[in-house]
Design a protein around this motif. Structure first.
Motif, short mmCIF file in Angstrom:
data_model
loop_
_atom_site.label_atom_id
_atom_site.label_comp_id
_atom_site.label_asym_id
_atom_site.label_seq_id
_atom_site.Cartn_x
_atom_site.Cartn_y
_atom_site.Cartn_z
N SER A 133 -3.35 4.47 -3.32
CA SER A 133 -4.18 5.55 -2.80
C SER A 133 -4.98 6.17 -3.92
CB SER A 133 -3.31 6.63 -2.14
OG SER A 133 -4.09 7.74 -1.76
N GLU A 134 -6.28 6.36 -3.68
CA GLU A 134 -7.09 7.07 -4.67
C GLU A 134 -6.92 8.58 -4.52
OE1 GLU A 134 -11.28 6.59 -4.23
OE2 GLU A 134 -11.18 6.53 -2.05
N PHE A 135 -6.19 8.99 -3.50
CA PHE A 135 -5.91 10.40 -3.27
C PHE A 135 -4.45 10.68 -3.62
CE2 PHE A 135 -9.06 10.11 0.50
CZ PHE A 135 -10.11 9.98 -0.38
N ASP A 136 -4.22 11.80 -4.26
CA ASP A 136 -2.85 12.20 -4.60
C ASP A 136 -2.44 13.38 -3.74
OD1 ASP A 136 -1.91 10.41 -6.48
OD2 ASP A 136 -2.78 11.49 -8.17
N ILE A 137 -1.26 13.30 -3.15
CA ILE A 137 -0.67 14.45 -2.47
C ILE A 137 0.09 15.25 -3.53
CG2 ILE A 137 0.96 15.22 -0.71
CD1 ILE A 137 0.38 12.60 0.78
N VAL A 138 -0.44 16.41 -3.89
CA VAL A 138 0.15 17.17 -4.99
C VAL A 138 1.13 18.24 -4.51
CG1 VAL A 138 -1.77 16.73 -6.55
CG2 VAL A 138 -1.88 18.70 -5.03
N ALA A 139 1.10 18.54 -3.22
CA ALA A 139 2.09 19.43 -2.61
C ALA A 139 2.15 19.08 -1.14
CB ALA A 139 1.72 20.90 -2.80
N GLU A 140 3.33 19.17 -0.56
CA GLU A 140 3.45 18.80 0.85
C GLU A 140 4.58 19.56 1.53
OE1 GLU A 140 4.34 14.66 1.31
OE2 GLU A 140 5.99 14.70 -0.11
N PHE A 141 4.36 19.81 2.81
CA PHE A 141 5.36 20.40 3.69
C PHE A 141 5.52 19.41 4.85
CE2 PHE A 141 2.89 23.72 1.68
CZ PHE A 141 3.83 24.61 1.19
N LYS A 142 6.58 18.63 4.81
CA LYS A 142 6.78 17.56 5.79
C LYS A 142 7.65 18.05 6.94
CE LYS A 142 6.21 13.53 5.46
NZ LYS A 142 5.23 12.63 6.09
N ASN A 143 7.24 17.62 8.16
CA ASN A 143 8.03 17.88 9.36
C ASN A 143 8.41 19.35 9.52
OD1 ASN A 143 8.12 15.10 10.16
ND2 ASN A 143 9.70 14.75 8.61
N ILE A 144 7.40 20.21 9.44
CA ILE A 144 7.64 21.63 9.67
C ILE A 144 8.02 21.82 11.14
CG2 ILE A 144 6.61 23.94 9.66
CD1 ILE A 144 4.62 22.90 7.56
N ASN A 263 -2.06 8.36 2.89
CA ASN A 263 -0.80 7.63 2.76
C ASN A 263 -0.94 6.36 1.94
OD1 ASN A 263 0.61 9.48 4.42
ND2 ASN A 263 -0.28 8.54 6.23
N GLY A 264 -2.16 5.93 1.68
CA GLY A 264 -2.37 4.74 0.88
C GLY A 264 -2.65 3.52 1.73
N VAL A 265 -3.35 2.56 1.16
CA VAL A 265 -3.62 1.31 1.84
C VAL A 265 -2.73 0.22 1.24
CG1 VAL A 265 -6.00 1.91 2.42
CG2 VAL A 265 -5.51 0.79 0.25
#
Length: 276
Positions: A133-144, A263-265
């Motif tokens: 992925s050229e995008f980075d997830i730098v913070a996440e809140f999963k399944n709130i 999420n990436g390829v």
């Protein structure tokens, strides 16, 4: 005796190949942010994205920054000077479902080869399926878990002047159609200047909003400093939502920020190794 020597030789080159592939794909390097440091500060390299929340590498999920920063010399240092190599990372053609040589992310070979893999008498190939992925997830809140009376959740992500010169930051809310009300704010900026407003919900998913570095007071010092991101989302019990802070190359169109890129390829990683 010759058969025994051949088995030992083959075992050595296979072990070196596997160890090098594992170091590249399962570690983030040492230090984990080596791609932003000078050569003298780097102890080892790895291409796995670093999860700042769990403080662990995300095995087989590659950071495009790290992929781009890896050099033939650094791979050679991992592999050993007695071997030559070719490293090929190729994306999956989503239209045909097959691997194509036209979608190349990286293709590098060792310097000073006296023979190529086509002319070598024995070549070891280590192949893995990875996410890039050229995008980075730098913070996440999963399944709130949405409720009528939600609590405020907090995460942090780093920035500095170099990061802000090279990257843009976005808030990405998945399942935003299930959220009845809520907000996302950065560095305590509230009111009309929140990144995501209560009036934004419900919204067709995904909900994507730009984080303005001035309005949201993103840290722009020389050293990396942490920014606080908070969210509070309400909705029907049983429903869930995800919130991400995403770092993208500067100038990336907002329409490209989608689940696939977040999420990436899928990609094919192949490391070919042969004796010099």
């Amino acid at each position: 005796m010759y058969e025994t020597q051949d088995i030992v030789y083959r075992s050595a080159i296979e072990r070196a190949s596997q160890d090098t592939a594992n170091a590249l794909l399962k570690t983030s390097g040492d230090p984990y942010n080596w791609e932003n440091l000078t050569a003298s500060q780097v102890r080892s390299v790895g291409m796995a994205k670093y999860d700042p929340t769990n403080k662990l590498p995300m095995e087989y999920v590659l950071s495009i920054d790290k992929v781009g920063a890896v050099t033939p010399t650094r791979v050679q240092n991992l592999l050993g000077s007695q071997y030559s190599f070719q490293l090929l990372i190729t994306t999956l053609d989503l239209n045909t479902g097959t691997w194509t040589s036209g979608d190349t992310i990286r293709d590098m070979t060792s310097a000073g080869n006296t023979k190529t893999k086509e002319t070598a008498s024995d070549v070891v190939a280590v192949e893995r399926i990875v996410l890039v992925s050229e995008f980075d997830i730098v913070a996440e809140f999963k399944n709130i878990r949405l409720t009528a009376k939600p609590t405020t959740l907090t995460q942090y992500f780093p920035t500095n002047k170099a990061y802000l010169d090279a990257f843009d930051y976005y808030v990405y809310v998945d399942n935003s159609d299930r959220v009845s009300s809520g907000w996302v704010e950065v560095n305590g900026v509230t009111g009309v200047n929140r990144v995501v407003q209560t009036s934004d919900f419900p919204s067709p998913p995904p909900l994507v909003r730009y984080i303005d570095p001035v309005t949201q007071k993103l840290k722009n010092e020389t050293d990396l400093q942490q920014n606080r991101v908070q969210t509070r989302l309400a909705g029907s019990p049983g429903d869930t939502a995800d919130v991400y802070v995403i770092k993208v190359p500067k100038g990336t169109p907002i329409e490209k920020i989608n689940p696939e890129n977040v999420n990436g390829v899928k990609a094919r990683f192949v490391l070919y190794v042969w004796s010099r």
